[in-house]
Design a protein around this motif. Sequence first.
Motif: not given
Lengths: 195, 190
Positions: B19-23, B70, B73-74, B77, B113, B116-117, B120-121, B124
Amino acid sequence: MNKLQLITKGLIKENPTFALVLGMCPTLGTTTSAANGLGMGAATMFVLILSNIVISLVKNVIPDKVRIPAFIVIIASFVTVVQLCMEAFVPDLYATLGVFIPLIVVNCIILGRAEAFASKNNAFDSALDGLGIGLGFTCSLTVLGAVRELLGSGSIFGARLYEGDGMLIFVLAPGAFIALGYLMVVFNKLTAKSK
Amino acid sequence: MEYFVIVIGAIFVNNVVLSQFLGICPFLGVSNKVETSLGMGAAVTFVMAITAVVAYILQHCVLVKYNIEYMQTIVFILVIAALVQMVEIILKKMSPSLYQALGIFLPLITTNCAVLGVAILIAQKNFNLLESVVYAVSLAIGFSLALVLFAGIRERLELDDMPKAMKGVPIALITAGILAMAFMGFSGLV
């Protein structure tokens, strides 16, 4: 290979979504409507073209052993640029695409093109290659988004085509897999005939 | 109770793949055999748990403290890429048998992903450290569950007769769609 072929090969022959099956996460995750698909495709294309140009310019400076981390840093920088620009200028789209914008970094299409094309060719050709593959990716995402939006809510780009509710399932997660699966069947059928 | 909600939510309701489309890449790539998908699932769970801790510390002790969110991301990863490499080296020295079992899957995880997802989650969602780890491990269990279920279906699908244009990825996607539909049944749970 002439310059025009560099651009057009991404549309059918080396289409990143339907022929190479790369970058599936954003393809499935962001295409709830045609406009979202277009936005995601454009953001990816922007990163792809710029990272291709920069990587082909610095390819002789980077030692072979650390080239993959170096490529990732270059790609991540451009993703951050896109991220900040989208947050400033199209906040609605930025909010809808959410986590998939920073995840452009790990999109295999971009690292794949850096490794397979930009690290061996000059800057101009790499830019064209990025444009071609980016266009192919954008087209696939827009088509998938349009199909899902049409079946799911009865409109394309927000313009209503028929009355009624449509099949909600196509806007939800399962519809993404099913719509992409059947589009791929159609693509395979069409390309098998033209061979 | 709160942890229970996080666990059930991450494994079943918001399954990371369905349902989250990661990986999706490893989901379609290494799901041909139940055995390999178990190995991949174990490797992802291991890396995700470590990533959650590292991402949490980085987010709160470096990025927020020095006001450089900001750079997220860098930083993430690079850290994940280095982390996967390090886990591989340490495992090779410390536990050769575990390395044998997980070895080939570890390099693949850098480009997953979902890892990394999850970093980030977590940043958040404002989880605390324990919640982050529980969340990451639950997501990884959900990933493994979807992978193993899907591999079981695909093993049988190999033998089925179908139009040539549907073979391979298209039928896998349609199957995943039906599996996702089944998982939607959990959506009222939390």
